[in-house]
Design a protein around this motif. Structure first.
Motif, PDB file in Angstrom:
ATOM      1  N   ALA A 304       7.058 -16.639   7.561  1.00 13.13           N
ATOM      2  CA  ALA A 304       6.217 -15.672   6.107  1.00 13.13           C
ATOM      3  C   ALA A 304       6.882 -14.002   6.127  1.00 13.13           C
ATOM      4  CB  ALA A 304       4.978 -16.186   5.928  1.00 13.13           C
ATOM      5  N   ALA A 308       8.868 -11.933   3.392  1.00 12.29           N
ATOM      6  CA  ALA A 308       7.978 -10.429   2.778  1.00 12.29           C
ATOM      7  C   ALA A 308       9.073  -9.684   3.358  1.00 12.29           C
ATOM      8  CB  ALA A 308       6.978 -10.402   3.506  1.00 12.29           C
ATOM      9  N   GLU A 372      -2.811 -12.226   8.328  1.00  7.00           N
ATOM     10  CA  GLU A 372      -3.308 -10.852   7.078  1.00  7.00           C
ATOM     11  C   GLU A 372      -2.201 -10.185   8.219  1.00  7.00           C
ATOM     12  OE1 GLU A 372      -5.644 -12.731   8.395  1.00  7.00           O
ATOM     13  OE2 GLU A 372      -5.411 -13.934   6.231  1.00  7.00           O
ATOM     14  N   GLY A 375       1.156  -9.754   6.454  1.00  2.22           N
ATOM     15  CA  GLY A 375       1.656  -8.654   5.276  1.00  2.22           C
ATOM     16  C   GLY A 375       1.237  -7.758   5.579  1.00  2.22           C
ATOM     17  N   ALA A 379       4.105  -4.956   4.519  1.00  2.00           N
ATOM     18  CA  ALA A 379       3.834  -3.639   3.543  1.00  2.00           C
ATOM     19  C   ALA A 379       3.855  -2.255   4.065  1.00  2.00           C
ATOM     20  CB  ALA A 379       2.434  -3.939   3.095  1.00  2.00           C
TER      21      ALA A 379
END
Ligand SMILES: *Cc1c(COP(=O)(O)O)cnc(C)c1O
Length: 402
Positions: A304, A308, A372, A375, A379
């Motif tokens: 993941a 990302a 989380e 992510g 970000a």
């Protein structure tokens, strides 16, 4: 991800004391604090050291702790009870394993390793060769070339299973089989494997293995290392670091060294009891999971993160293998300004680390890292890259530890 795993790892995460507002992706370098460790160590200080004084060696079982804790580590690396013992630092254990392995293969002079190995392992090998003289030498090849370089002159293959910079993973079963077929012994460094992925030392018939506990296993800064010797060799190896606690009868205080039984002979001196108590609390958490579940979740987290970051940060180049089966539990990206980018991340509460010359390194540790976190970290990284927030003089000044 299955609901089962989510619940399992939510429960393990709750057992760590993680600072508010931080996304910690450096547990591959120093694991975080298990909540129970402070009380356990405090009780070892007050109730054991404080009240028992020297009788603690017997009453509190301090003297047996290196072997008992070694057995618990053994469960995580496919080693039978009685084949792993704790003590010293990893660099020392590398030296010890290598010296013993060389002595078991007296007709040969070459240690084979790879250029991706951690410098301390290579320095220790080099220093040992200098001490031994007699033509002993360290030969390093690129990680992809190790298999082809295993030949009839190799005494010992000494490799770290997972590359600390790139996360590239060697095939332990295949390289061990090839080394044995060529008449060489193996020393596997599990620094980035123990607690990161399933390891089956007995299954692959490894000869020696060593590793540290302050990375994925969460024993705290300076936690002791471990060493494994295959049971078929344990009563034959001669420890080069022949300390009194590896003696058959330390309290006979003999003038001459007689090696202890089996793995006990790989002990050197007085064990670090407070660190071992901290490690015990960390291992209580490991008792709640299987390495297969940890691996499954680690792959989800790493995949993941790669997706990302690659989607949002086109100037970062993936330095880790894209195929999950070929990497450990970390993801690395390259960028010429890697150091400054990592400082910018840390300033925003996303903690990874930097390895020269240009590697940004992120460790994924399912016991406490969530989707989380993945992510959130991606970000922040994408914001830093898109807006060149790393481009500040104070982010480019290098600290002592990177
Ligand atoms: C972390 C690490 C070390 C560190 O050794 P210490 O003696 O514990 O400082 C050594 N080798 C490898 C492969 C490592 O990843």
């Amino acid at each position: 991800m299955t609901q089962d795993l989510t619940a399992t790892f939510a429960a393990t995460r709750a057992l760590f004391d993680l600072p508010e507002g931080v996304i910690y992706l450096d547990g591959n370098s120093l694991g975080p604090l298990p909540r129970a460790a402070a009380e356990r160590v405090s009780s070892a200080i007050t109730d054991e050291w404080g009240h028992m004084l020297i009788t603690g060696w017997n009453k509190a079982g301090w003297m047996d702790l290196p072997a008992r804790v070694g057995d618990r580590i053994g469960r995580l690396i496919g080693a039978a009870p009685g084949t792993v013992v704790m003590g010293d630092t990893l660099s020392i254990k590398v030296y010890q394993a290598l010296a013993s392995a060389l002595e078991l293969n007296p007709g040969r002079r070459v240690i084979l390793s790879d250029t991706g190995n951690f410098p301390s392992d290579l320095y220790m090998a080099d220093g040992l060769c200098r001490t031994l003289g007699q033509g002993y030498q360290l030969r390093t090849v690129a990680p992809e070339e190790v298999e082809a370089a295993i030949g009839p002159d190799i005494a010992v293959l000494m490799v770290t299973e997972v590359d600390y910079r790139t996360g590239r993973k060697h095939d332990m079963a295949k390289l061990t089989a090839k080394a044995h077929a060529a008449g060489a012994l193996t020393v596997w460094d599990l620094a980035h494997s123990a607690g990161a992925l399933p390891v089956d030392l007995a299954g692959v018939d490894a000869d020696f293995a060593v590793g540290c506990t302050y990375k994925y296993l969460n024993s705290g800064p300076g936690g002791p290392a471990f060493i494994y010797v295959a049971p078929r060799l344990a009563d034959r190896v001669r420890p080069a670091l022949s300390g009194w606690l590896g003696h058959e009868a330390p309290f006979a205080f003999d003038q001459d060294y007689r090696p202890g039984h089996g793995i006990e002979r790989m002990r050197v001196g007085t064990p670090p009891i407070l660190q071992l108590r901290a490690l015990e609390t960390a291992l209580d958490i490991w008792d709640l999971v299987t390495m297969a579940d940890v691996r499954a979740r680690s792959i989800e987290l790493c995949d993941a993160f790669i997706a990302a970051v690659e989607g949002a940060c086109p100037t970062l180049t993936l330095a880790s293998p894209r195929v999950a089966a070929e990497r450990g539990s970390q993801v690395s990206f390259r960028h010429p300004e890697g150091y400054a980018i990592m400082q910018a991340l840390i300033a925003r509460g996303v903690i990874g680390d930097f390895r020269a010359p240009d590697i940004l390194r992120f460790g994924f540790t399912p016991l406490y890292t969530t989707m989380e976190d993945v992510g959130g970290a991606a970000a922040v990284l994408s914001d830093i890259m898109a807006n060149a927030l790393w481009d500040r003089p104070d982010y480019k000044r290098r600290a002592r530890v990177t």
